[in-house]
Design a protein around this motif. Structure first.
Motif, PDB file in Angstrom:
ATOM      1  N   GLY A   1      42.455  34.714  33.469  1.00  0.00           N
ATOM      2  CA  GLY A   1      41.674  34.321  32.300  1.00  0.00           C
ATOM      3  C   GLY A   1      40.289  34.942  32.258  1.00  0.00           C
ATOM      4  O   GLY A   1      39.639  34.922  31.220  1.00  0.00           O
ATOM      5  N   ASP A   2      39.819  35.509  33.360  1.00  0.00           N
ATOM      6  CA  ASP A   2      38.497  36.143  33.386  1.00  0.00           C
ATOM      7  C   ASP A   2      38.579  37.550  32.809  1.00  0.00           C
ATOM      8  O   ASP A   2      39.604  38.225  32.931  1.00  0.00           O
ATOM      9  N   VAL A   3      37.467  37.985  32.200  1.00  0.00           N
ATOM     10  CA  VAL A   3      37.388  39.298  31.561  1.00  0.00           C
ATOM     11  C   VAL A   3      36.121  40.004  32.031  1.00  0.00           C
ATOM     12  O   VAL A   3      35.055  39.407  32.072  1.00  0.00           O
ATOM     13  N   LEU A   4      36.257  41.275  32.368  1.00  0.00           N
ATOM     14  CA  LEU A   4      35.119  42.115  32.739  1.00  0.00           C
ATOM     15  C   LEU A   4      34.977  43.199  31.689  1.00  0.00           C
ATOM     16  O   LEU A   4      35.971  43.832  31.308  1.00  0.00           O
ATOM     17  N   ILE A   5      33.757  43.421  31.221  1.00  0.00           N
ATOM     18  CA  ILE A   5      33.463  44.529  30.322  1.00  0.00           C
ATOM     19  C   ILE A   5      32.850  45.614  31.208  1.00  0.00           C
ATOM     20  O   ILE A   5      31.715  45.485  31.666  1.00  0.00           O
ATOM     21  N   GLN A   6      33.619  46.650  31.487  1.00  0.00           N
ATOM     22  CA  GLN A   6      33.209  47.718  32.399  1.00  0.00           C
ATOM     23  C   GLN A   6      32.691  48.868  31.554  1.00  0.00           C
ATOM     24  O   GLN A   6      33.433  49.504  30.823  1.00  0.00           O
ATOM     25  N   ARG A   7      31.388  49.135  31.662  1.00  0.00           N
ATOM     26  CA  ARG A   7      30.697  50.060  30.778  1.00  0.00           C
ATOM     27  C   ARG A   7      30.406  51.404  31.447  1.00  0.00           C
ATOM     28  O   ARG A   7      29.267  51.755  31.671  1.00  0.00           O
ATOM     29  N   ALA A   8      31.460  52.149  31.769  1.00  0.00           N
ATOM     30  CA  ALA A   8      31.333  53.480  32.368  1.00  0.00           C
ATOM     31  C   ALA A   8      30.494  53.439  33.641  1.00  0.00           C
ATOM     32  O   ALA A   8      29.688  54.326  33.897  1.00  0.00           O
ATOM     33  N   THR A   9      30.703  52.416  34.453  1.00  0.00           N
ATOM     34  CA  THR A   9      29.962  52.269  35.699  1.00  0.00           C
ATOM     35  C   THR A   9      30.867  52.568  36.888  1.00  0.00           C
ATOM     36  O   THR A   9      32.089  52.469  36.797  1.00  0.00           O
ATOM     37  N   ASN A  10      30.266  52.907  38.001  1.00  0.00           N
ATOM     38  CA  ASN A  10      30.989  53.084  39.245  1.00  0.00           C
ATOM     39  C   ASN A  10      31.493  51.699  39.663  1.00  0.00           C
ATOM     40  O   ASN A  10      30.715  50.741  39.702  1.00  0.00           O
ATOM     41  N   HIS A  11      32.791  51.592  39.951  1.00  0.00           N
ATOM     42  CA  HIS A  11      33.350  50.282  40.266  1.00  0.00           C
ATOM     43  C   HIS A  11      34.597  50.414  41.134  1.00  0.00           C
ATOM     44  O   HIS A  11      35.131  51.500  41.312  1.00  0.00           O
ATOM     45  N   SER A  12      35.027  49.262  41.653  1.00  0.00           N
ATOM     46  CA  SER A  12      36.204  49.207  42.494  1.00  0.00           C
ATOM     47  C   SER A  12      36.872  47.858  42.309  1.00  0.00           C
ATOM     48  O   SER A  12      36.249  46.898  41.851  1.00  0.00           O
ATOM     49  N   TRP A  13      38.144  47.799  42.691  1.00  0.00           N
ATOM     50  CA  TRP A  13      38.910  46.557  42.668  1.00  0.00           C
ATOM     51  C   TRP A  13      39.367  46.261  44.092  1.00  0.00           C
ATOM     52  O   TRP A  13      39.962  47.114  44.735  1.00  0.00           O
ATOM     53  N   ALA A  14      39.072  45.054  44.579  1.00  0.00           N
ATOM     54  CA  ALA A  14      39.462  44.666  45.937  1.00  0.00           C
ATOM     55  C   ALA A  14      40.317  43.408  45.858  1.00  0.00           C
ATOM     56  O   ALA A  14      39.841  42.359  45.431  1.00  0.00           O
ATOM     57  N   ASN A  15      41.565  43.542  46.255  1.00  0.00           N
ATOM     58  CA  ASN A  15      42.471  42.391  46.269  1.00  0.00           C
ATOM     59  C   ASN A  15      42.543  41.861  47.698  1.00  0.00           C
ATOM     60  O   ASN A  15      43.284  42.365  48.526  1.00  0.00           O
ATOM     61  N   ARG A  16      41.761  40.818  47.962  1.00  0.00           N
ATOM     62  CA  ARG A  16      41.661  40.219  49.294  1.00  0.00           C
ATOM     63  C   ARG A  16      42.515  38.960  49.426  1.00  0.00           C
ATOM     64  O   ARG A  16      42.412  38.247  50.412  1.00  0.00           O
ATOM     65  N   SER A  17      43.334  38.680  48.432  1.00  0.00           N
ATOM     66  CA  SER A  17      44.063  37.409  48.362  1.00  0.00           C
ATOM     67  C   SER A  17      45.335  37.369  49.193  1.00  0.00           C
ATOM     68  O   SER A  17      45.862  36.294  49.444  1.00  0.00           O
ATOM     69  N   GLY A  18      45.878  38.535  49.544  1.00  0.00           N
ATOM     70  CA  GLY A  18      47.166  38.571  50.231  1.00  0.00           C
ATOM     71  C   GLY A  18      48.346  38.468  49.282  1.00  0.00           C
ATOM     72  O   GLY A  18      49.496  38.494  49.713  1.00  0.00           O
ATOM     73  N   LYS A  19      48.072  38.365  47.960  1.00  0.00           N
ATOM     74  CA  LYS A  19      49.113  38.286  46.935  1.00  0.00           C
ATOM     75  C   LYS A  19      48.801  39.301  45.834  1.00  0.00           C
ATOM     76  O   LYS A  19      47.646  39.644  45.627  1.00  0.00           O
ATOM     77  N   PRO A  20      49.809  39.750  45.092  1.00  0.00           N
ATOM     78  CA  PRO A  20      49.545  40.687  43.993  1.00  0.00           C
ATOM     79  C   PRO A  20      48.659  40.072  42.915  1.00  0.00           C
ATOM     80  O   PRO A  20      48.624  38.852  42.733  1.00  0.00           O
ATOM     81  N   CYS A  21      47.958  40.933  42.211  1.00  0.00           N
ATOM     82  CA  CYS A  21      47.137  40.546  41.064  1.00  0.00           C
ATOM     83  C   CYS A  21      47.534  41.436  39.898  1.00  0.00           C
ATOM     84  O   CYS A  21      47.577  42.660  40.032  1.00  0.00           O
ATOM     85  N   ARG A  22      47.838  40.827  38.753  1.00  0.00           N
ATOM     86  CA  ARG A  22      48.204  41.585  37.545  1.00  0.00           C
ATOM     87  C   ARG A  22      47.024  41.556  36.583  1.00  0.00           C
ATOM     88  O   ARG A  22      46.499  40.502  36.260  1.00  0.00           O
ATOM     89  N   MET A  23      46.635  42.760  36.124  1.00  0.00           N
ATOM     90  CA  MET A  23      45.524  42.893  35.184  1.00  0.00           C
ATOM     91  C   MET A  23      45.938  43.719  33.978  1.00  0.00           C
ATOM     92  O   MET A  23      46.814  44.577  34.079  1.00  0.00           O
ATOM     93  N   ALA A  24      45.277  43.465  32.865  1.00  0.00           N
ATOM     94  CA  ALA A  24      45.430  44.268  31.650  1.00  0.00           C
ATOM     95  C   ALA A  24      44.121  44.990  31.409  1.00  0.00           C
ATOM     96  O   ALA A  24      43.037  44.419  31.597  1.00  0.00           O
TER      97      ALA A  24
END
Length: 188
Positions: free
Chosen positions: A153-176
């Protein structure tokens, strides 16, 4: 009218454990009436060992495939579409399952990897405005300075910035992701 068969074909996991993304497309008939053109798993699915599973559902601009289907099976997409947009669903596995060298090669091939000794292997930057929605699971959004835990349910507005995604949960994460190309000088 939707039938059980319409939804059954996308509810079962693939061999890699991730279920397909159901894509429903509308159109307008010759009488000017709207109707459902198709209802099936998205044909464009990229799954490589050690990398996220990505589904491109629709594309406009330069990345769009020629013909009636803008995102057919096997069509290769860059991170964003010059002069257009991409709609992508990504299944991020837990960080410990990545093949970091393969991911770096993938980011390098697309010309987006941060080579400045980043604090996480996924750091990259694209010239696009990205709307990132967590659909299932949780993931950390990392910037050069700071990080935020995102949940369904959370949304990030990523504005051409340097970024990364870290999945530390031990379970898959699905994003759109909705990725929009930035016109020269366009304000973010």
């Amino acid at each position: 009218m939707e039938t059980t068969a319409d939804t059954d074909n996308v509810q079962h996991a693939q061999a890699d454990g991730y279920r397909p993304v159901r894509r429903i497309i509308t159109d307008t008939n010759s009488d000017g009436k709207s109707y459902f053109l198709s209802d099936q798993p998205a044909p464009n699915r990229t799954a490589r060992p050690g990398l996220p599973v990505a589904h491109v559902l629709w594309a406009t601009g330069e990345a769009r495939a020629p013909g009636a289907e803008p995102a057919p099976a096997g069509h290769a997409f860059e991170f964003h579409s010059r002069g257009g947009s991409l709609l992508r669903i990504v299944d991020f596995p837990p960080d410990e399952t990545y093949d970091e060298s393969q991911l770096k090669q993938f980011l390098d091939a697309n010309g987006v990897r941060d080579r400045s000794n980043p604090r996480h292997f996924w750091f990259h930057k694209t010239e696009s405005l990205d709307y990132a929605f967590v659909l299932e699971g949780e993931i950390w959004a990392l910037l050069d300075e700071g990080e935020k835990l995102m949940r369904a349910g959370d949304v990030l507005i990523q504005r051409a910035t340097n970024h990364s995604w870290a999945n530390r949960s031990g379970k898959p994460c699905r994003m759109a992701f909705v990725l929009l190309d930035l016109a020269e000088g366009e304000p973010l």
